[in-house]
Design a protein around this motif. Structure first.
Motif, PDB file in Angstrom:
ATOM      1  N   GLY A  85      61.148  94.794 -66.187  1.00 42.49           N
ATOM      2  CA  GLY A  85      62.501  94.738 -65.632  1.00 42.49           C
ATOM      3  C   GLY A  85      62.591  95.260 -64.212  1.00 42.49           C
ATOM      4  O   GLY A  85      63.523  96.002 -63.864  1.00 42.49           O
ATOM      5  N   CYS A  86      61.646  94.844 -63.357  1.00 42.92           N
ATOM      6  CA  CYS A  86      61.654  95.299 -61.964  1.00 42.92           C
ATOM      7  C   CYS A  86      62.876  94.764 -61.227  1.00 42.92           C
ATOM      8  O   CYS A  86      63.307  93.636 -61.463  1.00 42.92           O
ATOM      9  CB  CYS A  86      60.406  94.800 -61.248  1.00 42.92           C
ATOM     10  SG  CYS A  86      58.888  95.477 -61.941  1.00 42.92           S
ATOM     11  N   GLY A  87      63.378  95.546 -60.284  1.00 42.92           N
ATOM     12  CA  GLY A  87      64.468  95.086 -59.423  1.00 42.92           C
ATOM     13  C   GLY A  87      63.902  94.309 -58.242  1.00 42.92           C
ATOM     14  O   GLY A  87      62.955  94.760 -57.591  1.00 42.92           O
ATOM     15  N   VAL A 128      67.241  91.711 -61.630  1.00 41.15           N
ATOM     16  CA  VAL A 128      65.967  92.027 -62.286  1.00 41.15           C
ATOM     17  C   VAL A 128      65.111  90.772 -62.410  1.00 41.15           C
ATOM     18  O   VAL A 128      65.600  89.646 -62.461  1.00 41.15           O
ATOM     19  CB  VAL A 128      66.138  92.708 -63.668  1.00 41.15           C
ATOM     20  CG1 VAL A 128      66.753  94.079 -63.507  1.00 41.15           C
ATOM     21  CG2 VAL A 128      66.924  91.856 -64.618  1.00 41.15           C
ATOM     22  N   CYS A 129      63.813  91.003 -62.472  1.00 40.23           N
ATOM     23  CA  CYS A 129      62.817  89.928 -62.584  1.00 40.23           C
ATOM     24  C   CYS A 129      62.943  89.246 -63.954  1.00 40.23           C
ATOM     25  O   CYS A 129      63.351  89.857 -64.930  1.00 40.23           O
ATOM     26  CB  CYS A 129      61.434  90.540 -62.405  1.00 40.23           C
ATOM     27  SG  CYS A 129      60.071  89.406 -62.668  1.00 40.23           S
ATOM     28  N   GLY A 130      62.568  87.973 -64.008  1.00 35.10           N
ATOM     29  CA  GLY A 130      62.726  87.193 -65.240  1.00 35.10           C
ATOM     30  C   GLY A 130      61.418  86.945 -65.984  1.00 35.10           C
ATOM     31  O   GLY A 130      61.371  86.036 -66.816  1.00 35.10           O
ATOM     32  N   MET A 151      57.890  98.253 -55.956  1.00 28.97           N
ATOM     33  CA  MET A 151      56.669  97.486 -56.281  1.00 28.97           C
ATOM     34  C   MET A 151      57.023  96.225 -57.073  1.00 28.97           C
ATOM     35  O   MET A 151      58.049  96.153 -57.722  1.00 28.97           O
ATOM     36  CB  MET A 151      55.724  98.359 -57.118  1.00 28.97           C
ATOM     37  CG  MET A 151      55.341  99.656 -56.422  1.00 28.97           C
ATOM     38  SD  MET A 151      54.357 100.763 -57.458  1.00 28.97           S
ATOM     39  CE  MET A 151      55.597 101.544 -58.458  1.00 28.97           C
ATOM     40  N   ALA A 152      56.115  95.242 -57.022  1.00 31.33           N
ATOM     41  CA  ALA A 152      56.234  94.068 -57.901  1.00 31.33           C
ATOM     42  C   ALA A 152      54.844  93.503 -58.101  1.00 31.33           C
ATOM     43  O   ALA A 152      53.953  93.691 -57.270  1.00 31.33           O
ATOM     44  CB  ALA A 152      57.147  93.008 -57.301  1.00 31.33           C
ATOM     45  N   CYS A 153      54.658  92.814 -59.203  1.00 30.83           N
ATOM     46  CA  CYS A 153      53.368  92.173 -59.457  1.00 30.83           C
ATOM     47  C   CYS A 153      53.422  90.747 -58.910  1.00 30.83           C
ATOM     48  O   CYS A 153      54.473  90.275 -58.488  1.00 30.83           O
ATOM     49  CB  CYS A 153      53.039  92.225 -60.948  1.00 30.83           C
ATOM     50  SG  CYS A 153      53.776  90.887 -61.904  1.00 30.83           S
ATOM     51  N   PRO A 154      52.297  90.021 -58.916  1.00 33.84           N
ATOM     52  CA  PRO A 154      52.306  88.676 -58.320  1.00 33.84           C
ATOM     53  C   PRO A 154      53.357  87.741 -58.918  1.00 33.84           C
ATOM     54  O   PRO A 154      53.952  86.931 -58.199  1.00 33.84           O
ATOM     55  CB  PRO A 154      50.900  88.149 -58.627  1.00 33.84           C
ATOM     56  CG  PRO A 154      50.056  89.358 -58.837  1.00 33.84           C
ATOM     57  CD  PRO A 154      50.959  90.420 -59.369  1.00 33.84           C
ATOM     58  N   LYS A 155      53.620  87.845 -60.224  1.00 34.98           N
ATOM     59  CA  LYS A 155      54.630  86.954 -60.828  1.00 34.98           C
ATOM     60  C   LYS A 155      56.006  87.231 -60.229  1.00 34.98           C
ATOM     61  O   LYS A 155      56.772  86.323 -59.965  1.00 34.98           O
ATOM     62  CB  LYS A 155      54.697  87.155 -62.353  1.00 34.98           C
ATOM     63  CG  LYS A 155      53.439  86.755 -63.086  1.00 34.98           C
ATOM     64  CD  LYS A 155      53.608  86.821 -64.588  1.00 34.98           C
ATOM     65  CE  LYS A 155      53.882  88.234 -65.097  1.00 34.98           C
ATOM     66  NZ  LYS A 155      52.878  89.244 -64.744  1.00 34.98           N
ATOM     67  N   GLY A 156      56.317  88.505 -60.034  1.00 32.77           N
ATOM     68  CA  GLY A 156      57.606  88.872 -59.446  1.00 32.77           C
ATOM     69  C   GLY A 156      57.735  88.308 -58.037  1.00 32.77           C
ATOM     70  O   GLY A 156      58.741  87.686 -57.693  1.00 32.77           O
TER      71      GLY A 156
END
Ligand SMILES: Nc1nc2c(c(=O)[nH]1)N[C@H]1C(S)=C(S)[C@@H](COP(=O)(O)OP(=O)(O)OC[C@H]3O[C@@H](n4cnc5c(=O)[nH]c(N)nc54)[C@H](O)[C@@H]3O)O[C@H]1N2
Ligand SMILES: Nc1nc2c(c(=O)[nH]1)N[C@H]1C(S)=C(S)[C@@H](COP(=O)(O)OP(=O)(O)OC[C@H]3O[C@@H](n4cnc5c(=O)[nH]c(N)nc54)[C@H](O)[C@@H]3O)O[C@H]1N2
Ligand code: SF4
Ligand SMILES: [Mo]
Length: 729
Positions: A50-52, A43-45, A77-82
């Motif tokens: 909590g995206c995978g 998972v994202c930090g 999906m993920a955002c730019p930080k991810g």
């Protein structure tokens, strides 16, 4: 630099009672558990969504990542930080050794042995001289649950401290206090699928598009053509995308929500069956809101009566109405009662426990929920109560502790810890994974207070944060991606993080730093069973037994890995049903009588209203989806830096700008009674006349904020203070 003997020994067991967890320290090694060129998911930090993320490895080390397509949270999906999550790990200013301030006042690199001896001797000397109140810690919602539990257990049961809190106080304390009183336990009831299943989505003080972009993507997957109601003084990105926006006057939420409740009752648009079967206190609540007539409420909130009617009609017409709130509610001088007013609306309309419904607090940091349940600060480990002898006995039994070691009172809250430092009662502070010299409210006072400490230890990835620069000792921490453990996301999902890169230099995971600290403190034997994050996870499972957050049914990290995380509760013997799970489907709440409570109070005036000398109300919050808090991580990515304007921008309405002769892009000075700052004007009708907005990502913003706190939760009210504006410097 001299490499100390301890460190050399860390390639193997150090001593009989100290084996550092190999998945969790630097020395250039990644455990050989992955195929050299495999992909692994974790998972994202950054945020609580909590995206995978699929981490792609070459020779066993992460080289790149992509959002996981089969993960139940983000569905590809993920955002730019991810997408940029690996970049801050490689920043040039990572802490690679401990740093110690010399008697001359300079910070210089040192070795771990010196660092930990200093840690022990200095803190012990303060405790011996001034007693157990004189040293405290401030933790975070950004380290693993296992690390938080270890930290809290070591600090309270090992070091014998009484007071510790976390940055979750700045963020989630209001929701915790509200849920505990209303439901009987701190339990956000929702699952993300509720975003897709509602026909009416009400977002109060929540800018989901910016702060939780992938939750917003879940909203966009909703096929019911939902009404999306945004309640926010600003026309945020989320408000622009909504079907209805109510730009209420800042801090008029409580009046607004009581007005809605009154109208719903007046029109008979309530669910009597649900109220009678599952709640207590409705009659008193009905009487309380009776004076909140539509005309007076509309005037107080800066809305028209027609707007209130439309809002209430929309809620009434909805079959599946979900209510969501974030910092616009929590960071208020009456946050807890406001959150409970949202809960009351869900209860009285029977919008809870069914798909697409709920009174839902959206959390902030990747592990805010882990911190809420397992940090041993205001709750005894696992959602227990320090004040209850049976809870202390249970925890002591599981940990093999003398129950006398467990404090019988809650810790002081963050602001009380700051006050105690100011008053000279607290002389030593250990800060882990948070940056209070930027993020704490009212910085000019805040920095002065931190400057009074005899001994400030900062445990961080970087020695360059505003707080680390003030430290006497800096402990270099491994980061997300460089250690193992679990986070709990907003929908109560426990997800795994993994070591996919070595920590730089001699940096250690927080887990190993705490283990080392316990060893030097001489209480390592108390934590003999705390050998690895997974072993601690097992202990936490045992502690959760019989609690609403019971996770005894989780079959170790392997199950978390296979399932893409597991939502609590999952008691032993219960099968994990496919799909997502929400709470209260049976209408049973956690109070002894099973009923939820209607909790309410009279609205109070804002602590620092605008006046003749400071005629503007300043709002603060998140700027863009590319910026994270104090910028220590996101500021290191050139990609993310390009996604937001350089420098600090203040949003100001065109009417105000014209009147003051301010043009977009021009430097302006904003002054409060506590300090001033310069920013570039961003002239936009998205803020209402008489209001300004500043993102929190610049350290200057909190020079202005007013230190007011919600009385029930002690959460700081970051989102309203009086300021004046002038063009130029
Ligand atoms: N990109 C990014 N995402 C993040 C974070 C980050 O730093 N950057 N931080 C994470 C964390 S820890 C948190 S807590 C969340 C925060 O997530 P949010 O709470 O959604 O973000 P904020 O911008 O702090 O505040 C939300 C809104 O509250 C509004 N507001 C201010 N005063 C009032 C009021 O009186 N009433 C109402 N109804 N609204 C008001 C503001 O105008 C703002 O738009 O975001 C998480 N996600
Ligand atoms: N004006 C204003 N102020 C606000 C807010 C607002 O809306 N307005 N929002 C408040 C809210 S909701 C929050 S949550 C706070 C956030 O405030 P902070 O917690 O101070 O912000 P961060 O920048 O996230 O700080 C986290 C620190 O931990 C470090 N770190 C990251 N990972 C690790 C790790 O694994 N181990 C260790 N040891 N360190 C690590 C980072 O380098 C960073 O220095 O700010 C609050 N302040
Ligand atoms: S939405 Fe949150 S959890 Fe998902 S990728 Fe972005 S920062 Fe990470
Ligand atoms: Mo937060």
């Amino acid at each position: 630099m001299k490499r100390n003997t301890l460190l050399r020994q860390w390639t193997g067991p150090l001593t009989a009672d100290l084996t550092l967890h190999p998945g969790n320290f630097g020395l250039g090694k990644v455990p050989a558990r992955f195929q050299p060129d495999a992909t692994t998911t974790m998972v994202c930090g950054f945020c609580s969504t909590g995206c995978g993320l699929n981490i792609h490895l070459q020779d066993g080390r992460a080289v790149n990542l992509t959002p996981a397509t089969d993960h139940p949270v983000n569905l590809g999906m993920a955002c730019p930080k991810g997408w940029e999550a690996l970049t801050p790990l490689a920043a040039a200013d990572r802490a690679t050794t401990p740093w110690l301030r010399s008697p001359g006042g300079e910070l210089a690199p040192t070795d771990w042995d010196t660092a930990m001896q200093t840690f022990t001797l200095r803190f012990r000397a303060i405790l011996d001289q001034h007693g157990p109140d004189s040293v405290a810690w401030i933790g975070t919602g950004q380290i693993c649950t296992e690390e938080l539990a270890f930290l809290g257990a070591f600090a309270k049961f090992g070091m014998g401290l009484r007071h510790g809190d976390g940055n979750t106080r700045q963020c989630m304390a209001t929701s915790v206090a509200a849920y505990k009183e209303s439901f009987g336990f701190d339990a956000p009831p929702f699952t993300y699928r509720d975003f897709e299943e509602s026909d009416v989505i009400v977002l109060i003080g929540s800018n989901l598009c910016i702060a939780h972009p992938i939750m917003w993507q879940r909203v966009l997957r909703n096929r019911n053509r939902p009404e999306i109601i945004v309640v926010d003084p600003r026309k945020t990105e989320t408000a622009m995308a909504a079907t209805q926006h109510y730009a209420i006057r800042p801090k008029s939420d409580l009046t607004f929500l009581y007005g809605l409740a009154h109208l719903l009752i007046e029109r008979g648009w309530i669910d009597r069956t649900f109220i009678e079967a599952h709640t207590a206190g409705f009659e008193e609540f009905r009487r309380h809101v009776a004076p909140f007539g539509i005309t007076a409420v509309a005037r107080a909130c800066g809305l028209s009566p027609e707007e209130l009617e439309r809002c209430v009609e929309t809620i009434h017409r909805g079959h599946r109405v979900s209510f969501w709130w974030t910092m616009g509610v929590n960071q208020s001088h009456e946050g807890t009662r406001t959150a409970q007013a949202v809960i009351n609306l869900a209860l009285m309309t029977g919008n809870i426990g069914r798909p697409g419904t709920g009174a839902n607090s959206v959390t902030g940091q990747c592990n805010a929920m882990g911190s809420r349940l397992f940090s041993n600060t205001t709750n005894l480990l696992g959602g227990h109560d320090f004040r209850r002898a049976d809870h202390r006995a249970k925890v002591a039994g599981i940990l093999g502790l003398d129950p006398g070691r467990i404090p019988t009172e809650n810790s002081w809250a963050y602001d009380q810890i700051m006050d105690a430092i100011d008053a000279g009662k607290i002389k030593g502070l250990w800060v882990i994974g948070t940056n209070p010299a930027h993020s704490w409210i009212s910085q000019s006072a805040g920095r002065k207070i931190l400057g009074k400490l005899d001994f400030l230890v900062v445990q961080d990835m970087y020695p360059t944060t505003e707080t680390a620069r003030m430290a006497h000792l800096i402990l270099p921490a491994a980061a997300w991606g460089e250690k193992d453990g679990t986070f709990i996301n907003s929908e109560r999902r426990i997800g795994l993080i993994k070591k996919v890169l070595p920590a730089p230099g001699e940096a250690l995971s927080d887990f190993n730093i705490i283990k080392l600290a316990a060893h030097y403190w001489g209480c390592g034997s108390l934590f003999q069973k705390w050998t690895s994050p997974e072993a601690v996870f097992g202990i936490l499972q045992e502690l959760s037994r019989g609690m609403p957050c019971d996770i005894t049914g989780i079959a170790g990290y392997r199950m978390l890995d296979l399932e893409g995380g597991v939502q609590w509760p999952l008691p032993a013997g219960e099968k994990l049903e496919a799909g997502e799970r929400r709470l209260f489907a049976d209408g049973a709440f956690y109070h002894a009588d099973g009923r939820a409570r209607f909790v309410f109070d009279a609205p109070r005036a804002t602590p620092e209203p605008a006046d003749a000398t400071h005629p503007f109300l300043l709002l603060t919050g998140r700027g863009t989806s590319a910026q994270w808090h104090t910028g220590t991580r996101t500021g290191k990515s050139a990609v993310l830096r390009r996604l937001h304007p350089a420098g600090l921008h203040a949003e100001i309405n065109p009417e105000d700008a014209d009147r003051l002769g301010i043009k977009s892009g021009q430097t302006i000075t904003i002054t409060s009674r506590r300090g001033e700052l310069q920013a570039r004007a961003f002239v936009t009708a998205n803020v209402t006349p008489g209001q300004l907005f500043l993102p929190m990502h610049d350290e200057a913003t909190n020079r202005l904020t007013f230190p007011a706190f919600d009385p029930q939760s002690r959460q700081p009210a970051y989102k309203a203070c009086a300021v004046s504006v002038r063009p130029g410097k």
